[in-house]
Write a protein that holds these residues in place. Structure first.
Motif, PDB file in Angstrom:
ATOM      1  N   ARG A   1      33.243  31.503  39.988  1.00 34.05           N
ATOM      2  CA  ARG A   1      33.298  32.100  41.275  1.00 34.05           C
ATOM      3  C   ARG A   1      34.388  32.435  41.468  1.00 34.05           C
ATOM      4  O   ARG A   1      34.774  33.900  42.486  1.00 34.05           O
ATOM      5  N   GLN A   2      35.636  31.898  41.312  1.00 31.33           N
ATOM      6  CA  GLN A   2      36.339  31.875  42.164  1.00 31.33           C
ATOM      7  C   GLN A   2      37.740  32.761  41.653  1.00 31.33           C
ATOM      8  O   GLN A   2      37.523  33.019  40.541  1.00 31.33           O
ATOM      9  N   VAL A   3      37.825  33.565  42.499  1.00 35.60           N
ATOM     10  CA  VAL A   3      39.202  34.880  41.905  1.00 35.60           C
ATOM     11  C   VAL A   3      40.476  34.620  42.633  1.00 35.60           C
ATOM     12  O   VAL A   3      40.067  34.070  43.344  1.00 35.60           O
ATOM     13  N   LYS A   4      41.223  35.412  41.971  1.00 41.53           N
ATOM     14  CA  LYS A   4      42.818  35.543  42.299  1.00 41.53           C
ATOM     15  C   LYS A   4      42.616  37.206  43.293  1.00 41.53           C
ATOM     16  O   LYS A   4      42.817  37.815  42.538  1.00 41.53           O
ATOM     17  N   ILE A   5      43.247  37.246  44.369  1.00 38.72           N
ATOM     18  CA  ILE A   5      43.371  38.468  44.752  1.00 38.72           C
ATOM     19  C   ILE A   5      44.984  38.749  45.183  1.00 38.72           C
ATOM     20  O   ILE A   5      45.119  37.465  46.690  1.00 38.72           O
TER      21      ILE A   5
END
Length: 561
Positions: free
Chosen positions: A430-434
């Motif tokens: 569930r890692q994301v990039k913002i």
């Protein structure tokens, strides 16, 4: 017209590095060969290699006077400017590692980093004042800048160098720590050694084709790992780095600085590339960018339409480079150069830089061939030491692979193998990039729960890795789900939080509740981790395992009045 791209070694090679050498040795060589060459530009400051080297020794002298010892970690609080670079070099000369801290971070997060690293000495710049008041017992050393008297006695400076030389870091010492978001609800420090850093910098010089004549414009904040490459790769090659400092530039300001300083490379996040270079350029814009030899970007997936517009536009002969790499493998691990006339519909992340190795494994742990997909593992000499004080997480992510030498980092990223290139497909977790920053959504969920029921005691054990999905014993009340669900106007993801208030009465006054929740998060999390929207619910749907059904939340979560 055919674009000539910088040459890169095959994924199995690494740039030569004399045994025991560090970035200090690389930079010192340039100090001796070309002392008056400009090393760093920032605002009105133009610092030569000699002045920066002398100033760094001054910092080292002050650190040693404060009892700094080999292997100690010092904190650097401030924007990426000339004083910051002198402080970083000075820490290495004193045998210490450093951890960068953005002065804009909430005090609670700064306190956590200082406590976790055990940093006793905090170096701050005049621009940052004394830094945040964390309540911890630290010695604060305020740097006055990088000015060195032009008439300083050369013999005295040489004598100082010799006094400090026995203390300077070696290839076996730690170079720096960078903190990333943590899935257990607290950030984790990635520890990188000097040997890994030096090997990577030499590989970057080869991959980007940097020379002593190049000027690289760096955009990254020092607390973002990309700054490590942007700041030190040009200097490892004897070139010049132009720092943005604390200022936030417009596209026009960036273009003017490229022209004024004859910049040859721009390194920035994908979002900056799309915002500044993705629009139609005027004739004056094109004239400003005439000195460029390349634009390097990374941090998140790039819009291929923007790349096509550049590659097929008036500046298409200037190649652009899509880069990929986790903090755990020293910034950039793979790259893909895009030349003039590119017409693809998906931009690969390419192949490894010198000093980096890759292997893609399927769910059974078998290597996949051309056309296959699996999890990307990265190895070679540029793998970090691990997570500071977190042997459990280190063992999970830094692994050995049958039939392969050394340690490999399990990235959690799914990729497809297409010939000699890799395509990024997404995350296995569930890692994301913002905005280019790596975020574990579980950390935000933990902060949301803490905001409602108060933080756990300092000596409380870490929650189980999947605890962010568990409901409270009372059957509800502090459930949360955070996801990057919706598209902003600029095409990037934004964070949305679905929350079940601990006190049902809070649903009757949602405006006040949301405002209080946002204010609490702003005091504990960086601004890029604070959700843009909070949706309140009486309950969240559960799956068959009893955990929050995130797909159900995305599909049907409506906001209560």
């Amino acid at each position: 017209m055919t674009t000539t791209l910088p040459s890169t070694a095959s994924p199995a090679t690494s740039s030569p590095l004399p045994a025991g050498h560090t970035v200090l040795d690389l930079i010192e060589g340039h100090v001796r060969r070309a002392p008056e060459r400009t090393a760093v530009l920032c605002g009105p400051d133009r610092i030569s290699y000699r002045r920066l080297w002398d100033a760094a020794h001054g910092v080292a002298e002050r650190l040693l006077a404060h009892g700094c010892s080999r292997g100690e970690t010092v904190a650097l609080v401030g924007p990426g400017n000339t004083a910051f670079m002198a402080a970083a070099l000075g820490a290495w000369l004193a045998g210490a590692a450093w951890v960068p801290i953005d002065p804009r971070l909430p005090e609670e997060r700064v306190r956590y980093v200082l406590d976790d690293t055990g940093a006793r000495i905090v170096l701050t710049t005049a621009e940052s004042g004394t830094g945040p008041d964390t309540g911890l017992r630290t010695e604060r050393v305020v740097l006055d800048g990088t000015d060195t008297a032009e008439d300083a006695d050369p013999d005295a400076l040489a004598a100082r160098e010799e006094r400090i030389r026995p203390h300077r870091a070696t290839a076996g010492d730690r170079a720096y720590l960078i903190y990333t978001s943590g899935s257990t609800g607290r950030p984790k420090g990635v520890a990188v050694g000097h040997h890994a850093l030096a090997v990577h910098l030499l590989g970057a010089l080869e991959a980007y084709g940097l020379t002593p004549e190049d000027v690289l414009l760096s955009f990254a904040s020092p607390s973002f790992d990309a700054a490590v490459e942007e700041m030190w790769a040009p200097m490892a090659g004897g070139g010049t780095v132009l720092l943005r400092g604390a200022a936030l530039w417009t596209g026009r300001q960036l273009f003017e600085r490229v022209r004024a300083h004859r910049v040859t490379y721009v390194s920035c996040t994908t979002a900056y590339f799309e915002a500044f270079f993705g629009e139609e350029l005027s004739e004056d814009d094109i004239a400003c960018l005439a000195t460029l030899r390349g634009v390097v970007f990374g941090g998140e997936a790039v819009n291929p339409a923007v790349v096509r517009r550049w590659s097929n536009g008036p500046l298409g002969s200037i190649p652009v480079c899509n880069t990929y790499g986790p903090t755990e493998t020293v910034v950039t691990a793979t790259l893909y150069w895009i030349g003039e006339g590119w017409q693809g519909d998906r931009v690969p992340i390419g192949h490894c830089l010198p000093g980096h190795l890759s292997v893609v494994l399927d769910a059974a742990g078998e290597e996949v061939g051309d056309g296959g997909t699996g999890e990307l593992h990265l190895g070679g000499p540029c793998v970090a030491e691990g997570y500071l004080g977190r042997p459990d997480l280190t063992d999970q992510r830094f692994v050995t692979l049958p039939g392969r030498d050394g340690t490999y980092y399990r990235t959690g990223d799914l990729v497809a193998v297409r010939g000699q290139e890799l395509l990024f497909l997404g995350r296995a977790d569930r890692q994301v990039k913002i905005r280019g920053f790596r975020i574990e959504l579980e950390e935000i969920e933990a902060a949301l729960r803490a905001a409602q029921r108060g933080p756990p005691p300092p000596d409380a054990p870490d929650p189980p890795a999947d605890s962010s999905d568990r409901r409270s014993p009372g059957g509800g009340g502090d459930d949360t789900a955070v996801d990057a669900l919706e598209q902003r106007a600029d095409g990037g993801d934004r964070l949305v939080a679905d929350v079940v208030p601990a006190d049902p009465a809070d649903r009757e006054d949602p405006v006040v509740f949301r405002s209080a929740l946002r204010g609490t998060l702003m005091r504990t999390l960086p601004d890029y981790m604070v959700p843009s929207e909070f949706r309140l619910h009486a309950d969240l749907p559960l799956g068959v395992t009893g955990k929050v059904d995130r797909a159900g939340v995305r599909a049907g979560a409506g906001d209560t009045p």
